[in-house]
Design a protein around this motif. Structure first.
Motif, PDB file in Angstrom:
ATOM      1  N   LEU A  79       0.848  -1.195   0.000  1.00 50.82           N
ATOM      2  CA  LEU A  79       0.000   0.000   0.000  1.00 50.82           C
ATOM      3  C   LEU A  79       0.881   1.240   0.000  1.00 50.82           C
ATOM      4  CD1 LEU A  79      -2.831  -0.883   2.544  1.00 50.82           C
ATOM      5  CD2 LEU A  79      -3.020  -0.651   0.066  1.00 50.82           C
ATOM      6  N   GLY A  80       0.424   2.266  -0.711  1.00 55.19           N
ATOM      7  CA  GLY A  80       1.150   3.532  -0.727  1.00 55.19           C
ATOM      8  C   GLY A  80       1.512   3.959  -2.127  1.00 55.19           C
ATOM      9  N   GLN A  81       2.577   4.733  -2.209  1.00 50.92           N
ATOM     10  CA  GLN A  81       3.056   5.253  -3.488  1.00 50.92           C
ATOM     11  C   GLN A  81       4.558   5.060  -3.585  1.00 50.92           C
ATOM     12  OE1 GLN A  81       1.570   9.348  -3.115  1.00 50.92           O
ATOM     13  NE2 GLN A  81       0.125   8.871  -4.758  1.00 50.92           N
ATOM     14  N   LEU A  82       5.056   5.051  -4.819  1.00 49.11           N
ATOM     15  CA  LEU A  82       6.491   4.961  -5.059  1.00 49.11           C
ATOM     16  C   LEU A  82       7.057   6.360  -5.252  1.00 49.11           C
ATOM     17  CD1 LEU A  82       6.573   1.984  -7.599  1.00 49.11           C
ATOM     18  CD2 LEU A  82       6.962   1.915  -5.118  1.00 49.11           C
ATOM     19  N   ASP A  83       8.283   6.559  -4.817  1.00 53.22           N
ATOM     20  CA  ASP A  83       8.929   7.863  -4.983  1.00 53.22           C
ATOM     21  C   ASP A  83       9.215   8.179  -6.449  1.00 53.22           C
ATOM     22  OD1 ASP A  83       8.918   8.426  -2.263  1.00 53.22           O
ATOM     23  OD2 ASP A  83      10.885   7.498  -1.944  1.00 53.22           O
ATOM     24  N   ALA A  84       9.552   7.160  -7.223  1.00 56.16           N
ATOM     25  CA  ALA A  84       9.924   7.391  -8.621  1.00 56.16           C
ATOM     26  C   ALA A  84       9.280   6.347  -9.532  1.00 56.16           C
ATOM     27  CB  ALA A  84      11.446   7.359  -8.756  1.00 56.16           C
ATOM     28  N   ALA A 111       9.901  -4.485 -10.529  1.00 54.39           N
ATOM     29  CA  ALA A 111      10.920  -4.468  -9.475  1.00 54.39           C
ATOM     30  C   ALA A 111      10.370  -3.808  -8.212  1.00 54.39           C
ATOM     31  CB  ALA A 111      12.166  -3.734  -9.961  1.00 54.39           C
ATOM     32  N   GLU A 112       9.512  -2.806  -8.404  1.00 56.17           N
ATOM     33  CA  GLU A 112       8.871  -2.130  -7.277  1.00 56.17           C
ATOM     34  C   GLU A 112       7.399  -1.945  -7.634  1.00 56.17           C
ATOM     35  OE1 GLU A 112      10.919   1.407  -5.808  1.00 56.17           O
ATOM     36  OE2 GLU A 112      12.702   0.735  -6.908  1.00 56.17           O
ATOM     37  N   PHE A 113       6.552  -2.092  -6.611  1.00 56.65           N
ATOM     38  CA  PHE A 113       5.111  -2.025  -6.831  1.00 56.65           C
ATOM     39  C   PHE A 113       4.460  -1.346  -5.639  1.00 56.65           C
ATOM     40  CE2 PHE A 113       0.877  -4.015  -6.174  1.00 56.65           C
ATOM     41  CZ  PHE A 113       0.259  -3.565  -7.335  1.00 56.65           C
ATOM     42  N   ALA A 114       3.504  -0.484  -5.915  1.00 54.75           N
ATOM     43  CA  ALA A 114       2.697   0.131  -4.859  1.00 54.75           C
ATOM     44  C   ALA A 114       1.271   0.250  -5.369  1.00 54.75           C
ATOM     45  CB  ALA A 114       3.242   1.504  -4.488  1.00 54.75           C
ATOM     46  N   GLN A 115       0.337   0.241  -4.418  1.00 59.50           N
ATOM     47  CA  GLN A 115      -1.069   0.374  -4.800  1.00 59.50           C
ATOM     48  C   GLN A 115      -1.820   1.167  -3.749  1.00 59.50           C
ATOM     49  OE1 GLN A 115      -2.894  -3.525  -5.194  1.00 59.50           O
ATOM     50  NE2 GLN A 115      -1.897  -4.293  -3.362  1.00 59.50           N
TER      51      GLN A 115
END
Length: 153
Positions: A23-28, A56-60
């Motif tokens: 959960l959340g957001q990615l910086d880039a 490689a990176e995941f946010a939702q």
């Protein structure tokens, strides 16, 4: 609440809904996509960073009913390390499972077995599909934003 709905909102589904990974957001984020179910107003926003065509990176960010949240939990656990084709195949298999009596999506998306009882609730299908749809769209956006190897300056 009817007995059928009580069965639908099983302990397993409620436990999944309460424990959504990433959960959340990615910086880039390289790719971002938001999907909304017009019927119920549920929304899922997915963000990805790709390396070698894989997540490689995941946010939702998930604003959905318990079934949509459970779906996001299952997807969130399986999406890292996958490519767009794998996520699209899982999305299509999930749609077939819900709408056409198809089998549960293959591993690592086989956690969707928990949502088999939702087959009988067509008005919930769109919310359940949001997480995989948003993830596939976010990867597609990242693929168009990332220059192909060897084409940089």
């Amino acid at each position: 609440m009817s007995e059928d709905l009580m069965k639908l909102y099983s302990e397993r589904i409620l436990a999944l809904a309460a424990d959504i990974p990433h959960l959340g957001q990615l910086d880039a984020a390289q790719g971002r996509a938001r999907r909304r179910s017009p019927l119920c107003g549920s929304t899922v926003t997915a963000e990805v960073v790709l390396r070698d065509g894989r997540v490689a990176e995941f946010a939702q960010d998930v604003k959905a009913c318990a079934l949509g949240q459970a779906s996001a939990a299952i997807a969130g656990a399986a999406i890292p390390g996958r490519d767009r084709a794998e996520i699209e195949a899982a999305r299509d298999a999930l749609a077939a499972m819900l709408k056409a009596g198809g089998p549960v999506p293959a591993a690592p998306f086989d956690g969707y077995e928990a949502l088999l009882p939702a087959r009988d609730y067509r008005n919930r299908h769109a919310s359940i599909l949001l997480a995989l749809e948003a993830a596939a769209d976010a990867i597609a956006a990242a693929e168009t934003a990332v220059p192909a190897a060897g084409t940089g300056s």
